[in-house]
Design a protein around this motif. Structure first.
Motif, PDB file in Angstrom:
ATOM      1  N   UNK A   1       0.811  -1.228   0.000  1.00  0.00           N
ATOM      2  CA  UNK A   1       0.000   0.000   0.000  1.00  0.00           C
ATOM      3  C   UNK A   1       0.844   1.278   0.000  1.00  0.00           C
ATOM      4  N   UNK A   2       1.575   1.457  -1.076  1.00  0.00           N
ATOM      5  CA  UNK A   2       2.369   2.677  -1.231  1.00  0.00           C
ATOM      6  C   UNK A   2       2.019   3.319  -2.564  1.00  0.00           C
ATOM      7  N   UNK A   3       2.062   4.646  -2.640  1.00  0.00           N
ATOM      8  CA  UNK A   3       1.745   5.319  -3.909  1.00  0.00           C
ATOM      9  C   UNK A   3       2.769   5.007  -4.985  1.00  0.00           C
ATOM     10  N   UNK A   4       2.290   4.794  -6.195  1.00  0.00           N
ATOM     11  CA  UNK A   4       3.168   4.480  -7.321  1.00  0.00           C
ATOM     12  C   UNK A   4       3.279   5.696  -8.237  1.00  0.00           C
ATOM     13  N   UNK A   5       4.473   5.942  -8.766  1.00  0.00           N
ATOM     14  CA  UNK A   5       4.634   7.050  -9.712  1.00  0.00           C
ATOM     15  C   UNK A   5       3.892   6.797 -11.023  1.00  0.00           C
ATOM     16  N   UNK A   6       3.528   5.535 -11.249  1.00  0.00           N
ATOM     17  CA  UNK A   6       2.740   5.164 -12.419  1.00  0.00           C
ATOM     18  C   UNK A   6       1.431   4.592 -11.902  1.00  0.00           C
ATOM     19  N   UNK A   7       0.347   5.383 -11.955  1.00  0.00           N
ATOM     20  CA  UNK A   7      -0.907   5.001 -11.312  1.00  0.00           C
ATOM     21  C   UNK A   7      -1.464   3.676 -11.817  1.00  0.00           C
ATOM     22  N   UNK A   8      -1.190   3.345 -13.077  1.00  0.00           N
ATOM     23  CA  UNK A   8      -1.715   2.093 -13.621  1.00  0.00           C
ATOM     24  C   UNK A   8      -0.911   0.867 -13.168  1.00  0.00           C
ATOM     25  N   UNK A   9       0.217   1.106 -12.509  1.00  0.00           N
ATOM     26  CA  UNK A   9       1.061   0.003 -12.025  1.00  0.00           C
ATOM     27  C   UNK A   9       1.228   0.122 -10.507  1.00  0.00           C
ATOM     28  N   UNK A  10       0.683  -0.823  -9.753  1.00  0.00           N
ATOM     29  CA  UNK A  10       0.787  -0.754  -8.291  1.00  0.00           C
ATOM     30  C   UNK A  10       2.227  -0.995  -7.826  1.00  0.00           C
ATOM     31  N   UNK A  11       2.543  -0.479  -6.652  1.00  0.00           N
ATOM     32  CA  UNK A  11       3.855  -0.717  -6.056  1.00  0.00           C
ATOM     33  C   UNK A  11       3.955  -2.175  -5.580  1.00  0.00           C
ATOM     34  N   UNK A  12       5.127  -2.717  -5.736  1.00  0.00           N
ATOM     35  CA  UNK A  12       5.379  -4.120  -5.370  1.00  0.00           C
ATOM     36  C   UNK A  12       6.542  -4.214  -4.390  1.00  0.00           C
ATOM     37  N   UNK A  13       6.487  -5.227  -3.572  1.00  0.00           N
ATOM     38  CA  UNK A  13       7.659  -5.649  -2.814  1.00  0.00           C
ATOM     39  C   UNK A  13       8.077  -6.986  -3.401  1.00  0.00           C
ATOM     40  N   UNK A  14       9.321  -7.101  -3.851  1.00  0.00           N
ATOM     41  CA  UNK A  14       9.760  -8.321  -4.505  1.00  0.00           C
ATOM     42  C   UNK A  14      11.098  -8.793  -3.933  1.00  0.00           C
ATOM     43  N   UNK A  15      11.369 -10.069  -4.119  1.00  0.00           N
ATOM     44  CA  UNK A  15      12.637 -10.635  -3.661  1.00  0.00           C
ATOM     45  C   UNK A  15      13.082 -11.729  -4.617  1.00  0.00           C
TER      46      UNK A  15
END
Length: 230
Positions: A17-31
């Motif tokens: 749940x963080x704002x994305x600089x690209x509204x059509x692409x949600x922020x992700x946490x990845x590893x």
């Protein structure tokens, strides 16, 4: 020598749940994590590597190159975009660096990618680690060669001494001479010389073919001096 092993890159990702600089692409946490695979595909710690460097998209700026030194070399970040990264895998060998490429995408919450890594002329220490996950090329050939050399040595030994004559000559010894031969064997036998001493039955057994060459020569010369063989 060239040794090949498969590694597994495990990628996991989820929305945050963080704002994305690209509204059509949600922020992700990845590893991304790295494992070494054996021949059956089972995961093992990738302890053949001393460190791993992930080279990320330039948009990560001062975090573009991230290095990790502990298994499973987990690279964990946040972002909204997919990209292809290069991953440098290091060993302690001279020039021991291998680079693989990995596609970071968000099509699945978790996915795996298997890559083949080549180790050129690995040291004995690295071979010991790699041996835990599969065979080492030419090792079986080396063992076969050693076995062939041992068989060849036995043939030469058989040619030098007629063990049937030696056994026959030993059977002619009186008790005093026989005890001398037994002591000779005890004092000069090799680690793989087969002997059996049955004290209760008063019997001593030795496999003449397992005698070291110098001991065979001593017994042969002893029997020749007694004229029990010629």
């Amino acid at each position: 020598m060239i040794v090949e092993r498969n590694i597994k890159l495990v990628t996991e990702q989820h929305n945050i749940p963080k704002p994305s600089p690209m509204t059509e692409f949600p922020m992700k946490e990845w590893s991304v994590k790295i494992y070494l695979l054996d021949q059956a595909g089972n995961e093992h710690p990738a302890n053949c590597f001393t460190k791993v460097t992930y080279n990320l998209h330039p948009s990560f700026e001062d975090k573009t190159h991230q290095t990790f030194t502990e298994h499973p070399f987990t690279c964990e970040n946040e972002g909204w975009g997919e990209f292809e990264m290069s991953i440098d895998l290091f060993t302690t060998e001279k020039g021991g660096k291998t680079t693989v490429y990995h596609d970071l995408n968000f099509q699945s919450p978790r996915y795996e990618a298997i890559q083949t890594v080549t180790f050129k002329n690995p040291s004995q220490a690295l071979l010991s680690i790699l041996r835990e996950t599969g065979p080492i090329p030419n090792e079986d050939d080396s063992k076969a060669s050693a076995k062939a050399r041992k068989a060849n040595d036995l043939k030469k030994k058989k040619a030098a001494f007629d063990f049937e004559k030696m056994a026959d000559g030993l059977g002619k010894l009186n008790e005093e001479d026989l005890l001398q031969v037994i002591q000779m064997i005890h004092d000069n036998k090799a680690d793989d010389t087969y002997t059996k001493n049955d004290i209760d039955a008063g019997e001593f057994t030795v496999d003449l073919y397992t005698l070291p060459e110098h001991l065979s020569r001593m017994i042969w010369d002893f029997l020749v001096d007694l004229k029990h063989i010629s």
